[in-house]
Design a protein around this motif. Structure first.
Motif, mmCIF file in Angstrom:
data_model
loop_
_atom_site.group_PDB
_atom_site.id
_atom_site.type_symbol
_atom_site.label_atom_id
_atom_site.label_comp_id
_atom_site.label_asym_id
_atom_site.label_seq_id
_atom_site.Cartn_x
_atom_site.Cartn_y
_atom_site.Cartn_z
ATOM 1 N N ASP A 71 0.820 -1.208 0.000
ATOM 2 C CA ASP A 71 0.000 0.000 0.000
ATOM 3 C C ASP A 71 0.858 1.264 0.000
ATOM 4 O O ASP A 71 0.520 2.259 -0.658
ATOM 5 N N LYS A 72 1.958 1.266 0.755
ATOM 6 C CA LYS A 72 2.836 2.441 0.776
ATOM 7 C C LYS A 72 3.390 2.721 -0.615
ATOM 8 O O LYS A 72 3.436 3.879 -1.065
ATOM 9 N N LEU A 73 3.803 1.670 -1.314
ATOM 10 C CA LEU A 73 4.343 1.841 -2.661
ATOM 11 C C LEU A 73 3.263 2.307 -3.624
ATOM 12 O O LEU A 73 3.476 3.222 -4.433
ATOM 13 N N PHE A 74 2.091 1.697 -3.539
ATOM 14 C CA PHE A 74 1.010 2.062 -4.451
ATOM 15 C C PHE A 74 0.485 3.466 -4.164
ATOM 16 O O PHE A 74 0.119 4.200 -5.094
ATOM 17 N N ALA A 75 0.410 3.847 -2.892
ATOM 18 C CA ALA A 75 -0.058 5.193 -2.555
ATOM 19 C C ALA A 75 0.866 6.258 -3.135
ATOM 20 O O ALA A 75 0.431 7.377 -3.435
ATOM 21 N N LEU A 76 2.136 5.906 -3.324
ATOM 22 C CA LEU A 76 3.113 6.817 -3.921
ATOM 23 C C LEU A 76 3.121 6.732 -5.443
ATOM 24 O O LEU A 76 3.934 7.392 -6.095
ATOM 25 N N GLY A 77 2.234 5.912 -6.012
ATOM 26 C CA GLY A 77 2.170 5.788 -7.462
ATOM 27 C C GLY A 77 3.325 5.028 -8.063
ATOM 28 O O GLY A 77 3.755 5.318 -9.193
ATOM 29 N N LEU A 78 3.820 4.005 -7.350
ATOM 30 C CA LEU A 78 5.034 3.304 -7.772
ATOM 31 C C LEU A 78 4.770 1.907 -8.319
ATOM 32 O O LEU A 78 5.684 1.078 -8.358
ATOM 33 N N GLU A 96 -10.192 -5.942 -1.998
ATOM 34 C CA GLU A 96 -10.860 -4.973 -1.132
ATOM 35 C C GLU A 96 -10.026 -3.719 -0.910
ATOM 36 O O GLU A 96 -10.466 -2.772 -0.259
ATOM 37 N N SER A 97 -8.822 -3.703 -1.445
ATOM 38 C CA SER A 97 -7.909 -2.583 -1.229
ATOM 39 C C SER A 97 -8.290 -1.376 -2.078
ATOM 40 O O SER A 97 -8.788 -1.517 -3.200
ATOM 41 N N PRO A 98 -8.029 -0.169 -1.585
ATOM 42 C CA PRO A 98 -8.200 1.023 -2.425
ATOM 43 C C PRO A 98 -7.295 0.991 -3.646
ATOM 44 O O PRO A 98 -7.539 1.709 -4.617
ATOM 45 N N TRP A 99 -6.256 0.162 -3.595
ATOM 46 C CA TRP A 99 -5.302 0.047 -4.703
ATOM 47 C C TRP A 99 -5.430 -1.309 -5.400
ATOM 48 O O TRP A 99 -4.460 -1.872 -5.889
ATOM 49 N N ALA A 100 -6.655 -1.801 -5.471
ATOM 50 C CA ALA A 100 -6.899 -3.113 -6.079
ATOM 51 C C ALA A 100 -6.373 -3.176 -7.517
ATOM 52 O O ALA A 100 -5.833 -4.211 -7.942
ATOM 53 N N GLU A 101 -6.516 -2.098 -8.276
ATOM 54 C CA GLU A 101 -6.037 -2.098 -9.656
ATOM 55 C C GLU A 101 -4.520 -2.239 -9.721
ATOM 56 O O GLU A 101 -3.985 -2.899 -10.622
ATOM 57 N N ARG A 192 6.150 13.957 -4.519
ATOM 58 C CA ARG A 192 4.937 13.158 -4.412
ATOM 59 C C ARG A 192 4.733 12.691 -2.967
ATOM 60 O O ARG A 192 3.623 12.727 -2.433
ATOM 61 N N ALA A 193 5.814 12.258 -2.345
ATOM 62 C CA ALA A 193 5.734 11.800 -0.960
ATOM 63 C C ALA A 193 5.374 12.946 -0.022
ATOM 64 O O ALA A 193 4.555 12.784 0.893
ATOM 65 N N GLU A 194 5.971 14.095 -0.262
ATOM 66 C CA GLU A 194 5.691 15.258 0.589
ATOM 67 C C GLU A 194 4.220 15.638 0.516
ATOM 68 O O GLU A 194 3.587 15.920 1.549
ATOM 69 N N GLU A 195 3.656 15.632 -0.675
ATOM 70 C CA GLU A 195 2.246 15.987 -0.834
ATOM 71 C C GLU A 195 1.346 14.964 -0.158
ATOM 72 O O GLU A 195 0.341 15.315 0.480
ATOM 73 N N LEU A 196 1.684 13.676 -0.288
ATOM 74 C CA LEU A 196 0.882 12.624 0.318
ATOM 75 C C LEU A 196 0.902 12.736 1.833
ATOM 76 O O LEU A 196 -0.145 12.654 2.493
ATOM 77 N N SER A 318 1.149 -0.989 9.934
ATOM 78 C CA SER A 318 1.672 0.257 9.384
ATOM 79 C C SER A 318 1.413 0.378 7.891
ATOM 80 O O SER A 318 1.889 -0.422 7.087
ATOM 81 N N GLY A 319 0.635 1.383 7.508
ATOM 82 C CA GLY A 319 0.302 1.605 6.113
ATOM 83 C C GLY A 319 -0.666 2.756 5.973
ATOM 84 O O GLY A 319 -1.224 3.253 6.961
ATOM 85 N N PRO A 320 -0.906 3.208 4.743
ATOM 86 C CA PRO A 320 -1.791 4.350 4.524
ATOM 87 C C PRO A 320 -3.202 4.169 5.055
ATOM 88 O O PRO A 320 -3.871 5.155 5.391
ATOM 89 N N ARG A 321 -3.654 2.913 5.141
ATOM 90 C CA ARG A 321 -5.019 2.703 5.605
ATOM 91 C C ARG A 321 -5.171 2.944 7.103
ATOM 92 O O ARG A 321 -6.287 2.916 7.641
#
Length: 341
Positions: A71-78, A96-101, A192-196, A318-321
């Motif tokens: 999730d950390k990697l996907f939230a950063l668009g990686l 079920e993840s927000p980053w399922a795609e 990107r990380a700073e904005e997130l 530990s993760g964005p969720r």
């Protein structure tokens, strides 16, 4: 549920020019360049891995262990830099993840514990996991071992507080922000990380501003266990989820991540709310059935009032969720305050 389980610095190739330290979290950026097989230059940066300075080359085949790492990697668009993920069966379905795609775009590498053979076979150039929750001396996969194999590794800051040789201590949410900033530096996307991180901090601040006034609600987190209770100490995200929402973790004085306590200690703590961590073969409903039928807890206020809150597994590690879990739990506590009956 996976639990947290020394490492010596393995020298890495040096470059002609030294880089100045920018901050404790990210020590230097783009300090040199290596040449990839396709002839392109790979950026390098020096970042803390727990308390150890490590030089990283931009990964192209990262492997993530468990949902929090991916999730950390996907939230950063990686997603384009991720080869695959390892997901033990206790984790909820990735669909079920927000980053399922993003999960669907990368390779599912297995549902077992992280091991050296798997990451070598995957030709991983970075492994993201926690200390003793992924990396393990007993299973022969540690950052030091991977260094010797030429495979980079990154550890969740939340798991670093007792990392041998290079400990590092952050509160759980600050550990999340630190991880996103460090991963942003490693992959060359610091803005990107700073904005997130800024967005996450704003969401947390809004929750804190709306927290119920008065004495904090006493909260016990139930992970699992019958002879003893498996619960959350001060070094894991539920500690901050509870405190920022307006509660108090009844075992927040334990300098541990996930730990066992006796039922007598739970009764003595007299929790007003019980958080049930939802994962694994035993459903949250079954866990609640156990708690409500367990004679030792019959007089505990949370059981008497049936004040149970279900926290998703990936909201608790530990993760964005974590931020989603905080917002949901804060809503729950505010609803209790408005309608205590």
């Amino acid at each position: 549920m996976s639990l947290p389980s020394p490492t010596t610095r393995i020298p890495r190739p040096t470059f002609p020019f030294a880089c100045a330290a920018l901050a404790l979290t990210v020590l230097s950026t783009a300090c040199g360049a290596r040449i990839e097989e396709d002839g392109t230059a790979a950026s390098t940066t020096t970042v803390l891995r727990c308390g150890e300075e490590v030089e990283y080359t931009t990964p192209r085949r990262a492997v993530a262990y468990e949902g929090g790492s991916a999730d950390k990697l996907f939230a950063l668009g990686l997603a384009d830099h991720v080869h695959g993920y390892v997901m033990p069966p206790a984790n909820p379905p990735v669909e079920e993840s927000p980053w399922a795609e993003d999960y669907a775009r990368v390779e599912f590498l297995g549902d077992d514990l992280l091991n050296r053979e798997l990451v070598v076979e995957a030709e991983a150039d970075l492994v993201v996991a926690g200390w003793r929750s992924g990396f393990s001396d007993e299973r022969g996969i540690t950052p030091r071992i991977l260094d010797g194999l030429g495979i980079q590794s990154f550890m969740h800051t939340e798991s670093c507080y007792n990392y041998p040789g290079f400990p590092e201590r952050e509160t759980p949410f600050e550990g999340l922000y630190t991880d996103l900033e460090r991963l942003g530096a490693i992959f060359g996307v610091p803005e990107r990380a700073e904005e997130l991180v800024e967005r996450y901090r704003e969401r947390v601040d809004r929750v804190v501003e709306r927290a119920p006034e008065g004495d904090p609600v006493s909260v016990f987190l139930y992970d699992s266990g019958t002879d003893q209770a498996f619960t959350a100490g001060s070094q894991v995200p539920p500690q901050d989820i509870i405190s920022h929402a307006g509660g108090e973790n009844v075992f927040g004085d334990l300098d541990e991540r996930w730990t066992r306590v006796g039922w007598e200690a739970v009764v003595d703590a007299d929790p007003e709310v019980i958080i049930v961590l939802d994962y694994g073969e035993q459903s949250a409903e079954d866990k609640i059935d156990f708690l409500t039928s367990f004679p030792a807890l019959a007089e505990v206020p949370a059981v008497v009032e049936e004040n149970f809150f279900v926290l998703d597994y990936n909201e608790g590690i530990s993760g964005p969720r974590n931020i989603d879990g905080l917002e949901r739990f804060a809503d729950y506590l505010r609803a209790l305050e408005e309608d205590p009956a």
